[in-house]
Design an enzyme around this catalytic site. Structure first.
Site, mmCIF file in Angstrom:
data_model
loop_
_atom_site.group_PDB
_atom_site.id
_atom_site.type_symbol
_atom_site.label_atom_id
_atom_site.label_comp_id
_atom_site.label_asym_id
_atom_site.label_seq_id
_atom_site.Cartn_x
_atom_site.Cartn_y
_atom_site.Cartn_z
ATOM 1 N N SER A 557 -0.581 -3.042 -3.779
ATOM 2 C CA SER A 557 0.674 -3.538 -3.202
ATOM 3 C C SER A 557 0.559 -3.531 -1.688
ATOM 4 O O SER A 557 -0.201 -2.741 -1.107
ATOM 5 C CB SER A 557 1.835 -2.644 -3.636
ATOM 6 O OG SER A 557 3.019 -2.949 -2.916
ATOM 7 N N TYR A 570 6.190 5.496 -5.031
ATOM 8 C CA TYR A 570 5.503 4.238 -5.332
ATOM 9 C C TYR A 570 4.499 3.901 -4.240
ATOM 10 O O TYR A 570 3.337 3.554 -4.523
ATOM 11 C CB TYR A 570 6.538 3.122 -5.476
ATOM 12 C CG TYR A 570 5.948 1.771 -5.784
ATOM 13 C CD1 TYR A 570 5.573 1.432 -7.075
ATOM 14 C CD2 TYR A 570 5.768 0.822 -4.769
ATOM 15 C CE1 TYR A 570 5.029 0.178 -7.358
ATOM 16 C CE2 TYR A 570 5.227 -0.423 -5.034
ATOM 17 C CZ TYR A 570 4.860 -0.743 -6.337
ATOM 18 O OH TYR A 570 4.321 -1.969 -6.611
#
Length: 680
Positions: A557, A570
């Site tokens: 990501s 995350y």
């Protein structure tokens, strides 16, 4: 071409019925024909035509496009110019000058048989029962015993024009006959109507099967060998998975192959019997069989109870011997006109107690090769039960395997897609990014295992992509070691190996530092950090053993480098994944395994993560409506474009395709330009 005539339509219907039942013929095996009359659109005169299944088609799925249409008068005129068996290849080229109109499909080598037999409807088939009679040492006598004078024996002749002449002559000399057994090959039947030809074909097949059942020796393959009994279902499949990477490396030394595993009763019983080694060494006989299976298999000469380590060591020894033996076979029979050797690796690998691995350029070809070897086992059982199995001589096999016509047929095959023969495992692939990646990999020629927590959704996604010859769905909780190994094993058993792994499974809980619990932290790290590690480790063991290189791709990501708000767990785990890419690239490079990552921005459309609450949470953090989140993300990028699952899939293909073969340890941003996430 116009095949709207009743004759041609009857032919297609008859072919589909015959081809739908495996007792009648194998996949893509045999051919059927019908003769009829149409008005020539140029001259306005009636013309006699032959409709015949074209080269490479399959009876069970035959359509109008699979028929060749030829002028019967021109085909029959070839008898007067036939130059003899030494120039058979010229006759196939001559068929092109006999086509009616555009002619339809390419005429097959068996066209002469259908043209020259004096009957309106002809079926040439490869039933196990018929080939058992055809390959028995006393096949001619057995033909008389089974059929009386209604079926005649035709000695082995390589398919071609002369075989058509042989059958036509024998038919003329035996007007009472309804068909013939072709020595070493199969059967041919004929009739005045389509219904009669089909009835004769089925009668020949069923009569042979009944005769074998009533007259066969009780144990045609001999008694059970001590220690060679089949393992239990769980044990044999576990051992098959443990051997799969080694077996694929054996089958892929010359070129990568896709595999298929079979542990059917026919295979396991054959491998447990005392005569299996003698019979396996004789190879297959029907040309359709050995063109798919090679002249003989590689047989592991150890019982199923042998350890995995012993079996692997012995398989590698046998592979060396197999390659030398195949090279010698080629050199014994090749001359200056022979095509180059096509590879010396086996296409069938037999493991007593466990089962059979079969290989081909794709999953369907591998599966069909296995089906053909089961056909060959059935043939050997029938022949040995009545007599002695006596396949055609290896010199005849070579003449067909390295026939110029077979080489031309291979040359007509379309160019392989970029990822042809590659086997992929994508985690979290039942929706969103993972599903898009699976679709793209399959579209580029790969076969794909779709792993997901939700088995039903994984299987639905696989069916959407194309079914078991293209994709399978498997259940996997990537945070559980046993579940990861089970998913890898399922991939190995379905496709024979593994080349390409995409670590995509993930979830997210959008919470600030003070709101993030230890359980939140542990869950996200278990799925993405630990899960990626478990998948990469299990895959790397396979990739190293195969010796074919490979790719591992992490879907990380932009958050791995971008410090976004209220997202500590995350973002931290994505940074963990990003560094795994660098570590594994450094460690696995010596094995030809490339490890790369992709850093997407928020992908809203189709995302299981966003639909599961992440989208609502992120929308709240940024103060926008959830339905506007994708547009919000787009507006903060340099390109002002929303990132979709397909964009990430495109990047995966770029990394694993043919153009970036020297790239490893790279992270590719797919974020439409987020300056704060630029890699430094």
């Amino acid at each position: 071409m116009n095949v709207s005539t009743g004759t041609a339509q009857e032919l297609i219907a008859r072919s589909n019925r015959l081809g739908a039942d495996p007792k009648n013929t194998n996949y893509a095996g045999g051919n059927t024909s019908a003769k009829g009359r149409l008005t020539d659109p140029v001259t306005g005169e009636d013309v006699d035509l032959l409709w015949v299944k074209g080269s490479g088609g399959d009876l069970g799925t035959l359509t109008e496009a699979g028929l060749a249409v030829l002028r019967l008068d021109r085909l029959q005129a070839l008898v007067g110019v036939y130059p003899g068996v030494d120039r058979e290849d010229e006759m196939v080229a001559a068929f092109d000058y006999c086509l009616h109109g555009k002619g339809g499909a390419a005429p097959s080598i068996d066209t002469a048989m259908h043209a020259l037999v004096d009957a309106p409807h002809v079926d040439h088939l490869h039933p196990d029962s018929g080939i058992a009679i055809a390959t028995a040492a006393d096949g001619e006598e057995l033909t008389r015993a089974v059929y009386g004078d209604q079926v005649v024996w035709v000695p082995w002749r390589r398919p071609g024009f002369q075989l058509g002449l042989d059958i036509a002559a024998i038919q003329a000399a035996n007007p009472q006959a309804v068909g013939c057994v072709l020595g070493g090959h199969g059967i041919t039947a004929w009739g005045d109507t389509s219904e009669e030809a089909e009835r004769h074909s089925l009668w020949m097949i069923d009569t042979a099967a009944e005769y074998i059942a009533e007259n066969s020796a009780p144990e045609p393959f001999g008694s059970v060998l001590d220690g060679f009994e089949q393992l239990g279902a769980a044990a044999r499949r576990a051992k098959a998975a443990a051997l799969a990477a080694t077996v694929r490396s054996i089958a892929s030394q010359d070129r990568p192959q896709v595999g298929h595993f079979t542990d059917s009763d026919e295979v396991l019983d054959f491998l447990s019997r005392s005569e299996h080694a003698r019979l396996a060494a004789l190879g297959t006989s029907c040309p359709d069989h050995f063109l798919r299976t090679k002249v003989k298999p590689l047989l592991l000469d150890l019982p199923g109870t042998a350890s995995v380590e012993q079996s692997i060591a012995r398989l590698r020894e046998l592979h060396t011997a197999y390659r030398a033996d195949y090279q010698a076979y080629y050199e014994r029979h090749a001359d200056e006109s022979s095509p180059a050797i096509r590879g010396a690796d086996p296409l069938i690998v037999l493991v007593p107690g466990v089962g059979m691995f079969s290989f081909g350029k794709d999953k369907q070809t591998a599966r069909v090769a296995g089906e053909f070897y089961v056909n060959a086992i059935n043939v050997m059982r029938g022949a040995e039960g009545l007599s002695t199995y006596a396949p055609i001589d290896e010199s005849e096999k070579f003449r067909i395997e390295y026939w110029a016509l077979e080489e031309a047929k291979l040359a007509r095959m379309p160019k392989p897609k970029a990822l042809a023969s590659r086997i992929a495992l994508v985690t979290g692939a039942a929706s969103g990014i993972g599903k898009a990646i699976a679709h793209r990999l399959a579209a580029e020629g790969a076969v794909v295992a779709i792993a997901d927590l939700d088995l039903a959704k994984a299987q639905a996604a696989a069916a959407e992509i194309g079914g078991p010859d293209v994709a399978i769905g498997v259940q996997a909780d990537v945070s559980e070691e046993a579940a990861v190994q089970a998913a890898v094993d399922a991939t190995l058993l379905a496709f024979g190996g593994l080349d390409l792994v995409v670590n995509n499974a993930g979830l997210s809980l959008s919470r600030s530092l003070l709101e993030t619990t230890a359980a939140d932290w542990d869950l996200q790290h278990a799925v993405m950090a630990k899960g990626s590690f478990l998948v990469a480790r299990a895959a790397a063991k396979v990739l190293i053993e195969q010796g074919l290189g490979g790719d591992i791709v992490y879907i990380s990501s932009k958050n791995s480098v971008f410090a976004g708000p209220s997202n500590i767990a995350y973002s931290a785990v994505k940074a963990d994944q990003a560094h795994q890419v660098r570590l594994l690239a450094a460690e696995l490079g010596e094995y030809g395994v490339r490890v790369n990552g992709i850093n997407p921005d928020g992908v809203v459309q189709g995302s299981g993560i966003f639909a599961g609450g992440w989208g609502a949470n992120r929308a709240a953090v940024y103060g926008v409506a959830e339905e506007d989140l994708g547009a919000f993300y787009a507006q903060r990028t340099l390109l002002k474009r929303e990132v979709l699952p397909e964009h990430v899939a495109n990047a995966v293909f770029a990394l694993v395709g043919p153009d970036l073969t020297h790239t490893t340890g790279l992270h590719v941003p797919v974020d439409a330009g987020v300056a704060a996430a630029f890699l430094r």
